[in-house]
Enzyme design. Structure first.
Site, PDB file in Angstrom:
ATOM      1  CG  LEU A 130     -36.306 -33.168  50.269  1.00 19.35           C
ATOM      2  CD1 LEU A 130     -35.941 -32.650  51.749  1.00 19.35           C
ATOM      3  CD2 LEU A 130     -35.623 -34.733  50.274  1.00 19.35           C
ATOM      4  CG  ASP A 131     -34.192 -30.490  45.562  1.00 18.45           C
ATOM      5  OD1 ASP A 131     -34.310 -29.607  44.988  1.00 18.45           O
ATOM      6  OD2 ASP A 131     -33.000 -30.955  45.223  1.00 18.45           O
ATOM      7  N   PRO A 132     -37.769 -29.934  44.858  1.00 17.81           N
ATOM      8  CG  PRO A 132     -39.285 -28.853  43.441  1.00 17.81           C
ATOM      9  CD  PRO A 132     -38.577 -30.239  43.677  1.00 17.81           C
TER      10      PRO A 132
END
Length: 384
Positions: A130-132
């Protein structure tokens, strides 16, 4: 060009924590064979039952030696363990001629093994969660659209913000819901953050002290920078003729989070590693994650460009998902993105060596289309 080791069709998924969700089920449809490695074989079987895929994947008791003994050339190893574990697992993959994937940022320890992996024809997929991960896809897409509208050689200034957070779907007094290990959350807050503000590289030694209000789709959140944003100016392909006014990648929290967390911040200011580790356990016990809870993931990436000739361009992506009975929003977004990347290892479309979620606009658009089809929904806004 290095010859790619053909994927065998077997995937070894290590770990069944808070970020393992329906992406693992998707892999059971894609791969010929899936093995879930967990602390014990019984715990692995319980995790498979919880994901409703028992019988579709084989449970295994995790040790690095046990994994290495089962690896065959072309297998794909997916590490959902904490980032410090990745380098040792990747080293074993290189020895056994297996591909490697994870959702974490690239570390120096992982990078040490990349040249040998590349030479051996092995894929090392990182930053594919997702993030990253999805944040990279959004940024590459926005930058490509802005470059097409403004032109690489046109002098311009720009602001890029990328904020992501896992929060409770129903706000609580703590203004937070742990969607990954509490120790990891606290230690991330203890790490300085570097970003560009008003055209100047800036460092926040205590990231939470740089917290600001940020409005997303009419809703007010609190955001703060994390890690080092500056290298991503180059990674996202922003033209050299463009000057950053603002460039920050950071964390998003519910409005009121900083006030609610002030006792935690006091501990972070004064506590040593032992005290912070104890605090993480205390917080996990005080604010447990239960099956009845529903989490919410918000990822907002925006870019606005002002050209010297008066032209402007702005756009943004928004992902706003809530967990359900199948899996949490965090597990859905992380695991489905990672499973998508593993699918590209299996079909031979990723090159040998280091890869991130997608490092070109075209690949980003492909991944975004596939994610949308796989149930990870988002919206795009473009203003010209």
């Amino acid at each position: 060009m290095t010859d790619l080791v053909p994927a065998s069709g077997t995937v070894h998924w290590i770990g069944a924590g808070l970020s393992t969700g329906s992406g693992l089920a998707a892999l059971c449809d894609t791969a010929d064979r899936v093995l879930l490695w967990h602390r014990t074989e019984e715990r692995a079987e319980e995790a498979l039952e919880g994901l409703r895929i028992n019988g579709r994947a084989a449970p295994r008791a995790w040790t690095l030696a046990a994994l290495a003994a089962e690896l065959a050339p072309g297998d794909v190893v997916v590490s959902m363990l904490p980032a410090p574990e990745h380098a040792g697992i990747l080293a074993a993959c290189v020895r056994e001629n297996a591909h490697f994937a994870c959702s974490s940022y690239v570390s120096d320890a992982v990078l040490e093994h990349v040249p040998r992996a590349h030479k051996a024809g092995l894929v090392v997929l990182t930053e594919a969660g997702l993030d990253p991960g999805i944040d990279h896809l959004f940024a590459h897409s926005l930058v490509a659209r802005a470059r097409e509208a403004i032109g690489d050689a046109t002098p311009a200034s720009y602001g890029l913000t990328s904020y992501c957070g896992g929060v409770p779907a129903v706000p609580n007094d703590f203004r937070y819901r742990f969607s990954w290990a509490p120790a990891g959350v606290l230690n991330a807050l203890r790490s300085p953050a570097r970003y560009i503000d008003h055209g100047t590289p800036t460092t926040a030694e205590r990231p939470w002290e740089a917290t600001r209000r940020h409005v997303v789709d009419g809703e007010t959140f609190e955001v703060y920078p994390n890690r080092d944003s500056v290298p991503f100016v180059e990674q996202y392909g922003l033209p050299a003729a463009w000057t950053p006014r603002t460039f920050v990648r950071g964390t998003l929290r519910l409005d009121g989070w900083r006030r609610a967390w002030e006792p935690v911040f006091e501990e972070l200011r004064t506590g040593d590693d032992t005290r912070i580790a104890a605090l993480a356990q205390e917080l996990a016990a005080r604010y447990p994650t239960t099956d009845a809870d529903r989490d919410r993931v918000v990822l907002a990436v925006s870019l606005d460009v002002r050209a010297a000739d008066g032209r402007t361009w702005s756009g943004g992506y928004l992902l706003d998902q809530v967990g359900d009975e199948e899996d949490s929003a965090m597990a859905r977004c992380v695991s489905r993105t990672l499973a998508l990347g593993v699918g590209h290892i299996l079909d031979g479309s990723l090159p040998a060596g280091l890869n991130r979620a997608a490092e070109t606009a075209d690949r980003s658009e492909q991944w975004l289309g596939e994610l949308a089809c796989g149930g990870v929904h988002f919206t795009l806004r473009v203003d010209q």
